[in-house]
Design a protein around this motif. Sequence first.
Motif, PDB file in Angstrom:
ATOM      1  N   ASN A 276     -11.428  66.132  93.509  1.00  0.00           N
ATOM      2  CA  ASN A 276     -11.917  65.054  92.651  1.00  0.00           C
ATOM      3  C   ASN A 276     -11.275  65.115  91.266  1.00  0.00           C
ATOM      4  O   ASN A 276     -10.879  64.082  90.703  1.00  0.00           O
ATOM      5  N   VAL A 277     -11.195  66.322  90.693  1.00  0.00           N
ATOM      6  CA  VAL A 277     -10.577  66.476  89.371  1.00  0.00           C
ATOM      7  C   VAL A 277      -9.140  65.966  89.391  1.00  0.00           C
ATOM      8  O   VAL A 277      -8.685  65.300  88.453  1.00  0.00           O
ATOM      9  N   LEU A 278      -8.427  66.256  90.469  1.00  0.00           N
ATOM     10  CA  LEU A 278      -7.027  65.862  90.572  1.00  0.00           C
ATOM     11  C   LEU A 278      -6.851  64.397  90.971  1.00  0.00           C
ATOM     12  O   LEU A 278      -5.717  63.909  91.087  1.00  0.00           O
ATOM     13  N   GLY A 279      -7.965  63.705  91.183  1.00  0.00           N
ATOM     14  CA  GLY A 279      -7.882  62.288  91.494  1.00  0.00           C
ATOM     15  C   GLY A 279      -7.559  61.978  92.940  1.00  0.00           C
ATOM     16  O   GLY A 279      -7.159  60.857  93.263  1.00  0.00           O
ATOM     17  N   HIS A 280      -7.770  62.936  93.820  1.00  0.00           N
ATOM     18  CA  HIS A 280      -7.474  62.727  95.243  1.00  0.00           C
ATOM     19  C   HIS A 280      -8.635  63.248  96.091  1.00  0.00           C
ATOM     20  O   HIS A 280      -8.497  64.234  96.828  1.00  0.00           O
ATOM     21  N   PRO A 281      -9.785  62.582  96.016  1.00  0.00           N
ATOM     22  CA  PRO A 281     -10.953  63.053  96.785  1.00  0.00           C
ATOM     23  C   PRO A 281     -10.724  63.035  98.283  1.00  0.00           C
ATOM     24  O   PRO A 281     -11.401  63.774  99.024  1.00  0.00           O
ATOM     25  N   GLU A 282      -9.763  62.217  98.764  1.00  0.00           N
ATOM     26  CA  GLU A 282      -9.511  62.137 100.210  1.00  0.00           C
ATOM     27  C   GLU A 282      -8.979  63.449 100.769  1.00  0.00           C
ATOM     28  O   GLU A 282      -9.112  63.724 101.977  1.00  0.00           O
ATOM     29  N   LEU A 283      -8.397  64.317  99.909  1.00  0.00           N
ATOM     30  CA  LEU A 283      -7.859  65.591 100.398  1.00  0.00           C
ATOM     31  C   LEU A 283      -8.969  66.537 100.846  1.00  0.00           C
ATOM     32  O   LEU A 283      -8.717  67.475 101.604  1.00  0.00           O
ATOM     33  N   ALA A 284     -10.192  66.310 100.395  1.00  0.00           N
ATOM     34  CA  ALA A 284     -11.301  67.170 100.819  1.00  0.00           C
ATOM     35  C   ALA A 284     -11.589  67.029 102.300  1.00  0.00           C
ATOM     36  O   ALA A 284     -12.057  67.985 102.948  1.00  0.00           O
ATOM     37  N   SER A 285     -11.301  65.848 102.856  1.00  0.00           N
ATOM     38  CA  SER A 285     -11.560  65.624 104.285  1.00  0.00           C
ATOM     39  C   SER A 285     -10.280  65.583 105.114  1.00  0.00           C
ATOM     40  O   SER A 285     -10.336  65.279 106.311  1.00  0.00           O
TER      41      SER A 285
END
Length: 413
Positions: A276-285
């Motif tokens: 989220n901090v890096l602006g890419h919440p999709e990488l979590a999934s």
Amino acid sequence: MTKGALAGVRVLDLSRILAGPWAAQMLADLGAEVIKVERPGKGDDSRQFGPPFLMDREGKVTRESTFFISANRGKKSITCDISTPDGQALIRSLAAHCDVLLENYKVGDLKRYGLDYESLKLVNSRLIYCSITGFGQTGPYSPRPGYDSIFQAMGGLMSVTGNGDDVPGGGPMKTGPSLADILCGQYAASAIIAALYHRDATQGGSGEGQYIDLALLDAMIAATSHYASQYLVSGQIPIRRGTEGNGGMPSRMFRCADRDIMIVAGNNEQYARMCNVLGHPELASDPRFSEIALRVKNRRALGEVFEPLIVEWQSDELLAALDAAGVPAGPINNLEQVFADPHVQARAMCVEVAHPLTDEAVRMVANPVKMSGTPIDSYGAPPMLGQHTDDVLRDLLSMSQSDIDILREKKVL
């Protein structure tokens, strides 16, 4: 000034260089009286381990090396040539008045002088006698000498330190500080304190001293900890991973626009917050990275994804954002930056002690132990060679000045 936890304990320190002196310094920090025995004219070998050396008040180089200063504060120094019969008699007399003896001579050396444990326990059955050697008192390697880097190599630490063979500059690497010595010294200090408790415990203390056999190689192997466990449990030999950790991922050094930092996302929640901090919440999934085991398995791909995202950030901005999100991260500091850090200063990890050779206080790393009842709130300067010889012999052994002078004329002191 509060009395230390080990106030009333007297230690005879016959050790040199680092592992033994480090253990004895820990005991001194905790309040023990430590009498350091050094060779007349030369002293502990580490006095010569420089430059740099302490500068005196006239700006001249002294014989007080920064190496010696690091491991000998709070001690009294006496000189004694233990190769002479008079010197051996002197050590026996001192041992009779001490609780602990520390030594790191080669196996069998002190037995030739009648200064081994079996000899000294006859004059003091309460004596805790700790021998620190490279390979221990038993085993086929016991007669060998050795230094820290040898034990880092043989004990497995170098095999898991440094970059992998598939990375430019990869290969086994020694740690900067002499960790085998330092860790062995810590093991020695804890073993000595345990032996003192065994001897003196209010409920069921034995009243008897004991012998402690410590090897730097053993200490180094024990300190490989979860790496050793990985091999012993699974049979898998751990590999070198550079700055990467061995648990949650990512756990490694990343390059920002201005400098390198360390980030450790130790669990799935921290990893999601980092994304989220890096602006890419999709990488979590992302199916490659959604669980710890997957991130460990795909660590190379993980790095390739996050490196270009992180390099766009200024380090202070990213560190502040990660801190606000509860993601562990920190700068890679040199020692100047370490001691300038406001948190390090708040923890009082640098102390200043007066030294007889200089008008300026000598700065030293503080002991990290914080105790409420018996705080470590006083530090003595590392002693000059033989600084306390006359005082110790006069006060502890009731020797007259003329007797001391005779020993000095005979070059025993």
